[in-house]
Design a protein around this motif. Structure first.
Motif, mmCIF file in Angstrom:
data_model
loop_
_atom_site.group_PDB
_atom_site.id
_atom_site.type_symbol
_atom_site.label_atom_id
_atom_site.label_comp_id
_atom_site.label_asym_id
_atom_site.label_seq_id
_atom_site.Cartn_x
_atom_site.Cartn_y
_atom_site.Cartn_z
ATOM 1 N N PHE A 137 76.497 19.472 70.002
ATOM 2 C CA PHE A 137 75.203 20.079 70.342
ATOM 3 C C PHE A 137 75.367 21.013 71.538
ATOM 4 C CE2 PHE A 137 70.884 20.314 71.923
ATOM 5 C CZ PHE A 137 70.098 20.247 70.786
ATOM 6 N N GLY A 138 76.127 20.564 72.548
ATOM 7 C CA GLY A 138 76.319 21.355 73.756
ATOM 8 C C GLY A 138 77.098 22.635 73.502
ATOM 9 N N LEU A 139 78.198 22.529 72.748
ATOM 10 C CA LEU A 139 78.979 23.734 72.452
ATOM 11 C C LEU A 139 78.175 24.713 71.595
ATOM 12 C CD1 LEU A 139 82.609 22.388 71.744
ATOM 13 C CD2 LEU A 139 81.764 23.591 73.784
ATOM 14 N N ASN A 140 77.378 24.199 70.684
ATOM 15 C CA ASN A 140 76.540 25.063 69.853
ATOM 16 C C ASN A 140 75.565 25.863 70.707
ATOM 17 O OD1 ASN A 140 75.797 25.886 67.138
ATOM 18 N ND2 ASN A 140 73.896 24.753 67.419
ATOM 19 N N GLU A 141 74.988 25.200 71.720
ATOM 20 C CA GLU A 141 74.076 25.892 72.645
ATOM 21 C C GLU A 141 74.849 26.893 73.511
ATOM 22 O OE1 GLU A 141 70.648 25.554 73.218
ATOM 23 O OE2 GLU A 141 70.547 24.386 71.368
ATOM 24 N N LEU A 142 75.994 26.441 74.015
ATOM 25 C CA LEU A 142 76.778 27.252 74.944
ATOM 26 C C LEU A 142 77.290 28.535 74.283
ATOM 27 C CD1 LEU A 142 77.742 26.731 77.937
ATOM 28 C CD2 LEU A 142 79.926 26.036 76.955
ATOM 29 N N LEU A 143 77.697 28.400 73.016
ATOM 30 C CA LEU A 143 78.329 29.520 72.316
ATOM 31 C C LEU A 143 77.353 30.304 71.437
ATOM 32 C CD1 LEU A 143 81.586 27.711 71.114
ATOM 33 C CD2 LEU A 143 81.231 29.008 73.218
ATOM 34 N N GLY A 144 76.105 29.812 71.351
ATOM 35 C CA GLY A 144 75.176 30.432 70.413
ATOM 36 C C GLY A 144 75.699 30.313 68.991
ATOM 37 N N GLY A 145 76.215 29.134 68.665
ATOM 38 C CA GLY A 145 76.890 28.924 67.377
ATOM 39 C C GLY A 145 75.992 29.071 66.168
ATOM 40 N N GLY A 146 74.699 28.765 66.337
ATOM 41 C CA GLY A 146 73.770 28.910 65.226
ATOM 42 C C GLY A 146 73.846 27.821 64.176
ATOM 43 N N PHE A 147 74.575 26.740 64.442
ATOM 44 C CA PHE A 147 74.653 25.645 63.474
ATOM 45 C C PHE A 147 73.397 24.783 63.542
ATOM 46 C CE2 PHE A 147 79.206 26.436 64.499
ATOM 47 C CZ PHE A 147 79.613 26.834 63.239
#
Length: 385
Positions: A137-147
């Motif tokens: 969840f954190g990496l998705n927010e940090l990177l704007g992953g869009g998952f």
């Protein structure tokens, strides 16, 4: 086990790395009311997220270095985003998720991460899944992953398979990510369709007794059980080619194979088939508020896990029996992968302290071990703090 605040995590991060984190994520542990070892058989499970949780504070770096600090162990691990490999430590639950982001085509930068929490490790409450979900969840927010959440759940599960070496089902990650306060989730592990089932616990409390016997799911037996179930399905497909997973098997089908498959394989299959049926009936109990009927099913699940699936241990059996000897306990069973961890107990209002005292004293006298006790309440799933 107090709930940690944003300021607690900010201070912790500053003491480990100086400065402030970019974001902080909370991801809960889970209990599974009923439906144990059914998830990797593509059956049904009935988990709920709990108030005990993992917290991670993350800050993006400008280089390719990953610096991790586990505050509860006072341990540091460093890695490089260009060469992510398993370490055989708690860090794999973080690095494995970063590896999944890379496999999904995202350039993962270096990051500093502090991890803490109040989920007891090795208690069968899915501390590892909570870490993986928090990091995803954190990496998705940090990177704007869009998952979306389901994609993150699948990445967390793949991380556990690839880096921790545990061929776990999807339940633990799903419960951590999708949890909803005052509800359990009826999850179909094949289709991943789910619905929330009310879990208001009127007149009762959920109490966990930790055997303080540490289990390691990666230590062979968990994977052996999965292989035995797969062998059972394969054998039955020779006669019933429409069968895809154990959840397609009826008791009548299984009975026809008694004596035609190894005894252990038959026992594992019979447990799983019965457990799926028990779980669906338990949902009806919750909808109608019949916790006494639910308790009877919990007892039957423990008997199945102990005798047919053979994943219990003397300590867990004793804790379940000692609790059920008290008239205020409606149901008791082991939870999690087995060979240690906790029992979950359905205890009537007004008797919690008495049951805790009685069971704890008996366990100390018989097993010469102290049991830690947790009262659990349901909670919402993974979120920014």
């Amino acid at each position: 086990m107090h709930t940690l605040s944003r300021s607690d995590l900010t201070r912790l991060f500053a003491s480990a790395f100086e400065g402030t984190p970019d974001l902080i994520v909370r991801s809960p542990g889970r209990i599974n009311l009923i439906g144990e070892h059914t998830d990797y058989n593509n059956g049904f499970v009935l988990p709920a997220a709990i108030s005990q949780a993992v917290y991670v504070a993350i800050r993006r770096r400008e280089d390719d270095r990953i610096h991790l600090y586990a505050a509860d162990y006072n341990e540091r691990v460093s890695a490089n985003t260009a060469a992510l490999t398993p370490t055989g430590t708690w860090a794999d639950y973080v690095l494995g998720v970063a590896d999944q982001f890379q496999k999904a085509g995202h350039a993962v930068p270096g990051f500093d991460l502090v991890m803490t929490g109040n989920i007891p490790a090795g208690a069968g409450l899915s501390s590892s899944a909570a870490i993986e979900c928090a990091v995803a969840f954190g990496l998705n927010e940090l990177l704007g992953g869009g998952f979306d959440r389901l994609q993150l759940v699948k990445m967390a599960q793949a991380a556990e398979h690839a880096f921790a070496g545990v061929r776990c089902g999807i339940m633990d990650m799903f419960a951590s990510m999708f949890g909803k306060k005052d509800h359990a989730m009826l999850l179909d592990c094949r289709s991943l369709e789910y619905r929330y089932v009310p879990l208001t616990m009127e007149g009762h409390h959920l109490v966990l007794f930790n055997s303080n016997v540490k289990h390691s799911l990666a230590s062979s037996e968990y994977n052996v059980r999965r292989q035995e179930c797969e062998e059972g399905v394969s054998l039955m497909q020779t006669e019933y080619p429409a069968i895809r997973d154990m959840r397609d098997v009826t008791l009548e089908m299984l009975a026809a194979f008694k004596g035609r498959m190894p005894v252990n394989v038959f026992k594992r299959c019979s447990y799983v088939v019965n457990e799926n049926a028990r779980l669906l009936a338990a949902c009806d109990d919750l909808q109608s508020g019949d916790l006494a009927a639910l308790g009877i099913k919990l007892n039957a699940t423990h008997a199945g896990l102990s005798q047919a699936y053979e994943v219990s241990c003397p300590e867990l059996d004793f804790l379940a029996d000692a609790a059920l000897a008290h008239p205020a306990v409606a149901g008791a069973r082991m939870v999690g992968g087995g060979f240690g961890g906790c029992t979950i107990n359905l205890v009537r209002d007004g008797f919690v302290d008495e049951v805790i005292g009685t069971v704890s004293d008996a366990y100390l006298q018989k097993m010469d071990k102290i049991t830690e006790v947790y009262q659990v309440v349901t909670a919402d799933g993974t979120s920014l703090l």
